[in-house]
Design a protein around this motif. Structure first.
Motif, PDB file in Angstrom:
ATOM      1  N   SER A  16      45.558 -42.363 -13.580  1.00  0.00           N
ATOM      2  CA  SER A  16      46.744 -43.170 -13.847  1.00  0.00           C
ATOM      3  C   SER A  16      46.470 -44.650 -13.615  1.00  0.00           C
ATOM      4  O   SER A  16      45.552 -45.030 -12.885  1.00  0.00           O
ATOM      5  CB  SER A  16      47.906 -42.728 -12.952  1.00  0.00           C
ATOM      6  OG  SER A  16      47.681 -43.137 -11.607  1.00  0.00           O
ATOM      7  N   ILE A  37      49.721 -43.848 -18.171  1.00  0.00           N
ATOM      8  CA  ILE A  37      50.242 -45.193 -17.943  1.00  0.00           C
ATOM      9  C   ILE A  37      51.595 -45.092 -17.245  1.00  0.00           C
ATOM     10  O   ILE A  37      52.497 -44.400 -17.704  1.00  0.00           O
ATOM     11  CB  ILE A  37      50.432 -45.957 -19.275  1.00  0.00           C
ATOM     12  CG1 ILE A  37      49.143 -45.965 -20.095  1.00  0.00           C
ATOM     13  CG2 ILE A  37      50.937 -47.375 -19.011  1.00  0.00           C
ATOM     14  CD1 ILE A  37      48.025 -46.760 -19.494  1.00  0.00           C
ATOM     15  N   SER A  38      51.743 -45.805 -16.128  1.00  0.00           N
ATOM     16  CA  SER A  38      53.031 -45.862 -15.449  1.00  0.00           C
ATOM     17  C   SER A  38      53.896 -46.919 -16.135  1.00  0.00           C
ATOM     18  O   SER A  38      53.645 -48.113 -15.998  1.00  0.00           O
ATOM     19  CB  SER A  38      52.833 -46.219 -13.973  1.00  0.00           C
ATOM     20  OG  SER A  38      52.111 -45.209 -13.309  1.00  0.00           O
ATOM     21  N   MET A  39      54.898 -46.478 -16.886  1.00  0.00           N
ATOM     22  CA  MET A  39      55.746 -47.396 -17.635  1.00  0.00           C
ATOM     23  C   MET A  39      57.017 -47.751 -16.853  1.00  0.00           C
ATOM     24  O   MET A  39      57.221 -48.889 -16.468  1.00  0.00           O
ATOM     25  CB  MET A  39      56.141 -46.791 -18.984  1.00  0.00           C
ATOM     26  CG  MET A  39      57.042 -47.710 -19.808  1.00  0.00           C
ATOM     27  SD  MET A  39      57.806 -46.904 -21.230  1.00  0.00           S
ATOM     28  CE  MET A  39      56.401 -46.590 -22.272  1.00  0.00           C
ATOM     29  N   ILE A  53      53.830 -54.627 -20.161  1.00  0.00           N
ATOM     30  CA  ILE A  53      53.672 -53.313 -20.773  1.00  0.00           C
ATOM     31  C   ILE A  53      53.382 -53.421 -22.267  1.00  0.00           C
ATOM     32  O   ILE A  53      52.641 -52.618 -22.824  1.00  0.00           O
ATOM     33  CB  ILE A  53      54.924 -52.424 -20.515  1.00  0.00           C
ATOM     34  CG1 ILE A  53      54.672 -50.972 -20.947  1.00  0.00           C
ATOM     35  CG2 ILE A  53      56.160 -53.008 -21.186  1.00  0.00           C
ATOM     36  CD1 ILE A  53      53.593 -50.256 -20.196  1.00  0.00           C
ATOM     37  N   ILE A  57      50.166 -51.658 -24.099  1.00  0.00           N
ATOM     38  CA  ILE A  57      50.261 -50.828 -25.306  1.00  0.00           C
ATOM     39  C   ILE A  57      49.339 -51.364 -26.402  1.00  0.00           C
ATOM     40  O   ILE A  57      48.648 -50.584 -27.082  1.00  0.00           O
ATOM     41  CB  ILE A  57      51.714 -50.776 -25.824  1.00  0.00           C
ATOM     42  CG1 ILE A  57      52.641 -50.171 -24.758  1.00  0.00           C
ATOM     43  CG2 ILE A  57      51.797 -49.994 -27.122  1.00  0.00           C
ATOM     44  CD1 ILE A  57      52.347 -48.746 -24.397  1.00  0.00           C
ATOM     45  N   PHE A  91      52.583 -41.271 -20.712  1.00  0.00           N
ATOM     46  CA  PHE A  91      53.328 -42.353 -20.077  1.00  0.00           C
ATOM     47  C   PHE A  91      54.252 -41.758 -19.018  1.00  0.00           C
ATOM     48  O   PHE A  91      55.051 -40.873 -19.305  1.00  0.00           O
ATOM     49  CB  PHE A  91      54.124 -43.143 -21.120  1.00  0.00           C
ATOM     50  CG  PHE A  91      53.250 -43.937 -22.042  1.00  0.00           C
ATOM     51  CD1 PHE A  91      52.910 -45.247 -21.751  1.00  0.00           C
ATOM     52  CD2 PHE A  91      52.727 -43.355 -23.191  1.00  0.00           C
ATOM     53  CE1 PHE A  91      52.071 -45.977 -22.586  1.00  0.00           C
ATOM     54  CE2 PHE A  91      51.889 -44.071 -24.036  1.00  0.00           C
ATOM     55  CZ  PHE A  91      51.558 -45.381 -23.732  1.00  0.00           C
ATOM     56  N   TYR A 141      57.285 -41.955 -16.359  1.00  0.00           N
ATOM     57  CA  TYR A 141      58.567 -42.659 -16.383  1.00  0.00           C
ATOM     58  C   TYR A 141      59.467 -42.096 -15.288  1.00  0.00           C
ATOM     59  O   TYR A 141      60.121 -41.072 -15.470  1.00  0.00           O
ATOM     60  CB  TYR A 141      59.216 -42.482 -17.766  1.00  0.00           C
ATOM     61  CG  TYR A 141      60.307 -43.468 -18.103  1.00  0.00           C
ATOM     62  CD1 TYR A 141      60.018 -44.674 -18.739  1.00  0.00           C
ATOM     63  CD2 TYR A 141      61.638 -43.187 -17.811  1.00  0.00           C
ATOM     64  CE1 TYR A 141      61.024 -45.569 -19.080  1.00  0.00           C
ATOM     65  CE2 TYR A 141      62.645 -44.076 -18.132  1.00  0.00           C
ATOM     66  CZ  TYR A 141      62.336 -45.262 -18.772  1.00  0.00           C
ATOM     67  OH  TYR A 141      63.342 -46.153 -19.107  1.00  0.00           O
ATOM     68  N   LEU A 144      56.346 -47.287 -28.325  1.00  0.00           N
ATOM     69  CA  LEU A 144      55.311 -46.272 -28.520  1.00  0.00           C
ATOM     70  C   LEU A 144      55.123 -45.867 -29.985  1.00  0.00           C
ATOM     71  O   LEU A 144      54.375 -44.931 -30.267  1.00  0.00           O
ATOM     72  CB  LEU A 144      55.639 -45.025 -27.690  1.00  0.00           C
ATOM     73  CG  LEU A 144      55.751 -45.231 -26.180  1.00  0.00           C
ATOM     74  CD1 LEU A 144      55.987 -43.899 -25.481  1.00  0.00           C
ATOM     75  CD2 LEU A 144      54.511 -45.920 -25.615  1.00  0.00           C
ATOM     76  N   CYS A 169      51.144 -39.454 -28.105  1.00  0.00           N
ATOM     77  CA  CYS A 169      51.218 -39.449 -26.651  1.00  0.00           C
ATOM     78  C   CYS A 169      52.315 -38.501 -26.166  1.00  0.00           C
ATOM     79  O   CYS A 169      53.023 -37.892 -26.960  1.00  0.00           O
ATOM     80  CB  CYS A 169      51.493 -40.869 -26.129  1.00  0.00           C
ATOM     81  SG  CYS A 169      53.101 -41.520 -26.647  1.00  0.00           S
ATOM     82  N   VAL A 226      55.475 -38.416 -23.057  1.00  0.00           N
ATOM     83  CA  VAL A 226      56.214 -39.097 -22.000  1.00  0.00           C
ATOM     84  C   VAL A 226      56.614 -38.070 -20.953  1.00  0.00           C
ATOM     85  O   VAL A 226      57.216 -37.043 -21.282  1.00  0.00           O
ATOM     86  CB  VAL A 226      57.469 -39.810 -22.561  1.00  0.00           C
ATOM     87  CG1 VAL A 226      58.330 -40.349 -21.417  1.00  0.00           C
ATOM     88  CG2 VAL A 226      57.066 -40.948 -23.491  1.00  0.00           C
TER      89      VAL A 226
END
Length: 348
Positions: A190, A211-213, A233, A237, A253, A255, A275, A280, A282
């Motif tokens: 991560s 990815i920590s969004m 962010i 991306i 990602f 969330y 996105l 991907c 989420v």
């Protein structure tokens, strides 16, 4: 204290240099990786196909460097949290998460963290030290469930991309044929979006990326995650769009959902726009309240609505099952302060 160097966590190349400096045959390095990472030797003297001279020399200058956990806590759901001593009298935590189809270990990459995210206990602890590759892999090697593990996630204490050299080295040991020989598809790393290091990770590793969004909006994400002021962010991306991840390598990602902050229809629209065109997943995560935080977690009903809305927009979305909340092993809760404090109180 000992001045001896540590063998566990050395790459084959590093061991080749060591055996050359000690005047030992070149093939000794490969024998050592076999003992370190496949046969799981605990001591140098366990390396029985090394000559007595080789073992004597190694014992003079090196130690294995394996460290057993000093404490374990078990959750009602089977999750376990292990406390490990790290160098300089510091501590880290790793979380073992058993499920029907997999057994995952969440490992730490730093002692504490510099990033200061508003929702994270590790961030409140502050940054204390980097972990070596050996200390990262030791978490995998030294728990009782080591042989049961199917997956490893670098989602424990610290920001992996802020310790990129040692993280990449640990991944090399985990995935190389001379090392643990794991498939990189069993590993997920991560980041909150440290772009230069993230690029190195994408180029030099085949492991999955998370990815920590936590928000698609600039000002809102800045309040939650100070890194947004340095690596927005949107920039993260765009950096990802430059790479072809193929069909096997996964990008996701993360969330964490906060009631009344990032769980609205506007956020669904913002995530969808951000996105667009990226293959991907989420992962929606329940927020577990931490001390002195104004944040509250979104209800499960609202999380389900949010997930349905994203799915309807064509984005694969899951609600991650919360594990180990009763022992503070869930997402964002790893922090050694209280555990270490309790250990110290027992000593006096």
């Amino acid at each position: 204290m000992t001045d001896k160097d540590i063998l566990f966590g050395k790459t084959l190349t590093e061991l080749q240099v060591i055996v050359k400096d000690l005047g030992l045959p070149g093939y000794t390095a490969a024998q050592m990786t076999d003992w370190l990472y496949k046969k799981k030797a605990d001591h140098i003297d366990d390396m029985t196909n090394l000559s007595k001279k080789a073992r004597t020399l190694l014992n003079e200058h090196f130690e294995m460097g394996l460290t057993q956990p000093s404490k374990v806590q078990s959750s009602v759901d089977g999750t376990k949290k292990y406390l490990f001593p790290a160098h300089r009298n510091l501590f880290i935590e790793a979380a073992y998460i058993p499920e029907e189809d997999r057994k995952t270990l969440c490992v730490s990459s730093q002692v504490g963290c510099k990033m200061g995210c508003l929702f994270c206990m590790t961030g409140k602890q502050g940054f204390q030290s980097q972990l070596t590759a050996g200390e990262i892999i030791n978490q995998i090697r030294s728990i009782p469930e080591t042989d049961e593990l199917s997956n490893v996630v670098y989602m424990g204490m610290g920001e992996p991309m802020d310790n990129i050299e040692e993280v990449l080295k640990s991944l090399q040991i985990l995935t190389s044929e001379w090392g643990f020989a794991w498939s990189p598809r069993r590993i997920n790393v991560s980041t909150i979006g440290v772009i230069p290091a993230m690029r190195r990770f994408i180029e030099e590793s085949e492991a999955h990326l998370a990815i920590s969004m936590h928000s698609p909006f600039d000002e809102e994400r800045k309040k939650l995650m100070p890194i947004q002021q340095v690596y927005a962010i949107e920039q993260v991306i765009e950096a990802i769009r430059a790479y072809d991840f193929g069909r096997q390598r996964r990008i996701s990602f993360e969330y964490i959902m906060f009631e009344g902050i990032n769980d609205t229809a506007a956020h669904v629209k913002g995530i969808t726009k951000l996105l667009n065109g990226i293959r991907c997943r989420v992962n929606l995560i329940k927020f577990h309240p931490i001390p002195d935080s104004p944040l509250q977690g979104t209800s499960h009903k609202q999380m389900q609505w949010f997930a349905d809305q994203l799915s309807n927009k064509g984005i694969t979305t899951t609600i991650r099952r919360s594990r180990g909340e009763d022992i503070y092993a869930a997402c964002g809760l790893l922090s050694t302060k209280e555990l270490v404090k309790k250990d110290e109180e027992k000593d006096y």
